[in-house]
Design an enzyme around this catalytic site. Structure first.
Site, PDB file in Angstrom:
ATOM      1  N   GLY A  33       0.794  -1.186   0.270  1.00  0.00           N
ATOM      2  CA  GLY A  33       0.052   0.089  -0.064  1.00  0.00           C
ATOM      3  C   GLY A  33       0.883   1.146  -0.036  1.00  0.00           C
ATOM      4  O   GLY A  33       2.122   1.335  -0.271  1.00  0.00           O
ATOM      5  N   LEU A  34       0.199   2.234  -0.581  1.00  0.00           N
ATOM      6  CA  LEU A  34       0.931   3.467  -0.272  1.00  0.00           C
ATOM      7  C   LEU A  34       1.434   3.787   1.506  1.00  0.00           C
ATOM      8  O   LEU A  34       1.485   3.550   1.855  1.00  0.00           O
ATOM      9  CB  LEU A  34      -0.271   5.102  -0.458  1.00  0.00           C
ATOM     10  CG  LEU A  34      -1.257   4.358  -1.715  1.00  0.00           C
ATOM     11  CD1 LEU A  34      -1.440   5.675  -1.735  1.00  0.00           C
ATOM     12  CD2 LEU A  34       0.169   5.074  -3.043  1.00  0.00           C
ATOM     13  N   SER A  35       2.955   5.215   0.811  1.00  0.00           N
ATOM     14  CA  SER A  35       3.355   5.342   1.918  1.00  0.00           C
ATOM     15  C   SER A  35       2.030   6.075   2.981  1.00  0.00           C
ATOM     16  O   SER A  35       1.593   6.408   2.810  1.00  0.00           O
ATOM     17  CB  SER A  35       4.391   6.651   1.631  1.00  0.00           C
ATOM     18  OG  SER A  35       4.807   6.064   3.028  1.00  0.00           O
ATOM     19  N   GLY A  36       2.349   6.106   4.846  1.00  0.00           N
ATOM     20  CA  GLY A  36       1.451   6.424   5.524  1.00  0.00           C
ATOM     21  C   GLY A  36      -0.188   5.223   5.273  1.00  0.00           C
ATOM     22  O   GLY A  36      -0.659   5.924   6.035  1.00  0.00           O
ATOM     23  N   GLY A  38      -0.453   2.955   6.069  1.00  0.00           N
ATOM     24  CA  GLY A  38      -0.758   1.709   7.183  1.00  0.00           C
ATOM     25  C   GLY A  38      -0.136   0.508   7.870  1.00  0.00           C
ATOM     26  O   GLY A  38      -0.325   0.098   8.492  1.00  0.00           O
ATOM     27  N   LYS A  39       0.465   0.342   6.899  1.00  0.00           N
ATOM     28  CA  LYS A  39       0.867  -1.174   7.272  1.00  0.00           C
ATOM     29  C   LYS A  39       2.067  -1.598   7.888  1.00  0.00           C
ATOM     30  O   LYS A  39       1.857  -2.482   8.689  1.00  0.00           O
ATOM     31  CB  LYS A  39       2.086  -1.516   5.660  1.00  0.00           C
ATOM     32  CG  LYS A  39       1.740  -0.899   4.171  1.00  0.00           C
ATOM     33  CD  LYS A  39       2.262  -1.240   3.041  1.00  0.00           C
ATOM     34  CE  LYS A  39       3.587  -0.088   3.210  1.00  0.00           C
ATOM     35  NZ  LYS A  39       3.212   1.605   3.796  1.00  0.00           N
ATOM     36  N   SER A 107       5.790  -2.115  -1.917  1.00  0.00           N
ATOM     37  CA  SER A 107       6.057  -2.976  -2.928  1.00  0.00           C
ATOM     38  C   SER A 107       4.836  -2.262  -4.594  1.00  0.00           C
ATOM     39  O   SER A 107       3.853  -2.999  -4.405  1.00  0.00           O
ATOM     40  CB  SER A 107       5.692  -4.313  -2.580  1.00  0.00           C
ATOM     41  OG  SER A 107       3.997  -4.674  -2.176  1.00  0.00           O
TER      42      SER A 107
HETATM   43  P1  ADP Z   1       2.939   2.962   6.343  1.00  0.00           P
HETATM   44  O1  ADP Z   1       3.663   1.553   7.255  1.00  0.00           O
HETATM   45  O2  ADP Z   1       2.058   2.126   5.740  1.00  0.00           O
HETATM   46  O3  ADP Z   1       4.146   4.086   5.673  1.00  0.00           O
HETATM   47  P2  ADP Z   1       2.244   3.903   8.701  1.00  0.00           P
HETATM   48  O4  ADP Z   1       2.328   2.648   9.710  1.00  0.00           O
HETATM   49  O5  ADP Z   1       3.633   3.976   9.326  1.00  0.00           O
HETATM   50  O6  ADP Z   1       2.420   4.053   7.535  1.00  0.00           O
HETATM   51  O7  ADP Z   1       1.578   5.204   9.077  1.00  0.00           O
HETATM   52  C1  ADP Z   1       0.017   5.433   9.050  1.00  0.00           C
HETATM   53  C2  ADP Z   1      -0.669   6.366  10.384  1.00  0.00           C
HETATM   54  O8  ADP Z   1      -2.171   6.614   9.808  1.00  0.00           O
HETATM   55  C3  ADP Z   1      -0.350   6.080  11.514  1.00  0.00           C
HETATM   56  O9  ADP Z   1       0.041   7.395  12.052  1.00  0.00           O
HETATM   57  C4  ADP Z   1      -1.342   5.540  11.930  1.00  0.00           C
HETATM   58  O10 ADP Z   1      -1.909   6.079  13.885  1.00  0.00           O
HETATM   59  C5  ADP Z   1      -2.587   5.851  11.458  1.00  0.00           C
HETATM   60  N1  ADP Z   1      -3.824   5.326  11.063  1.00  0.00           N
HETATM   61  C6  ADP Z   1      -5.240   5.250  11.216  1.00  0.00           C
HETATM   62  N2  ADP Z   1      -5.945   4.543  11.080  1.00  0.00           N
HETATM   63  C7  ADP Z   1      -5.519   3.618  10.840  1.00  0.00           C
HETATM   64  C8  ADP Z   1      -5.387   2.128  10.243  1.00  0.00           C
HETATM   65  N3  ADP Z   1      -7.043   1.457  10.499  1.00  0.00           N
HETATM   66  N4  ADP Z   1      -4.363   0.904  10.589  1.00  0.00           N
HETATM   67  C9  ADP Z   1      -3.379   1.978  10.388  1.00  0.00           C
HETATM   68  N5  ADP Z   1      -3.147   3.024  10.814  1.00  0.00           N
HETATM   69  C10 ADP Z   1      -3.516   3.774  10.252  1.00  0.00           C
END
Ligand code: ADP
Length: 200
Positions: A33-36, A38-39, A107
């Site tokens: 999934g995209l950056s941010g 929630g991965k 990815s």
């Molecule tokens: P990624 O790893 O995809 O770049 P992050 O996990 O680092 O994303 O960041 C995701 C952000 O979104 C976090 O600040 C997290 O608290 C917030 N968030 C809000 N709702 C959700 C959810 N349902 N699942 C995952 N993250 C969430």
């Protein structure tokens, strides 16, 4: 007297033996999934949930792997391919040791993810689409990267200046802008239970 020729040399511990010992099948759970999107957040919560169920589980996270093993790689299409190739190989090595490996990488390219899927036995590669609209990811901007990308300070940024190809038929599709982290994890666990993933 020499050592008896009939005595057989020890054999390597096989995947089957490990899986019987740990009572689970080595499996890759691949979060894309995209950056941010929630991965990282979901992968940690999922790891905790599976650990509670006594699974032998670990995470390979994009940001961590990129700062070590793959620090020589950038974000060109070619480097992204190599990034996924290496992480796929590491994930496979661990899965062959009976681990449940949670992979959390943007990815962005379907072909690269499918390459890893294609090299795993059936049912041992679970793709989870961590779906979140670009606007929400950008609003979250947890690492401040979208701001930089918009200013042109980062080239080839997924979603802005580099494409993201969503999975066509992921095993699990979670929407992190609509559901809580807990609910997203429950959805993944529900699938794993129902499909008897990694159960021996
Ligand atoms: P990624 O790893 O995809 O770049 P992050 O996990 O680092 O994303 O960041 C995701 C952000 O979104 C976090 O600040 C997290 O608290 C917030 N968030 C809000 N709702 C959700 C959810 N349902 N699942 C995952 N993250 C969430």
């Amino acid at each position: 007297m020499g050592i008896s020729q009939t005595q057989s040399a020890p054999q390597k511990i096989s995947r089957d033996q490990r899986e019987a010992r740990f009572q689970q099948k080595g499996t890759i759970i691949w979060l894309t999934g995209l950056s941010g999107a929630g991965k990282t957040t979901v992968s940690i919560a999922l790891e905790n949930a599976l650990f509670e169920q006594k699974a032998l589980v670990t995470i390979l996270d994009g940001d961590i792997v990129r700062s070590g093993l793959n620090q020589d790689l950038g974000f060109s299409a070619e480097d992204r391919k190599e990034n996924i190739r290496r992480i796929g190989e590491v994930a496979k090595l661990l899965a062959n040791q009976a681990f449940v490996v949670i992979v959390a990488f943007i990815s962005p390219f379907r072909e690269d993810r499918d390459w890893v899927r294609g090299s795993m036995d059936d049912g041992r590669f679970i793709e989870v689409f961590v779906d979140c609209p670009l606007e929400v990811c950008e609003e979250r901007d947890t690492k401040g990267l979208y701001k930089k990308a918009r200013k042109g300070e980062i080239n080839d940024f997924t979603g802005i200046s580099s494409p993201y190809e969503p999975p066509v038929l992921p095993e699990v599709h979670i929407k992190t802008s609509e559901h809580s982290v807990d609910d997203c994890v429950k959805q993944i666990i529900h699938f794993l239970d129902q499909a008897k993933v990694f159960k021996v």
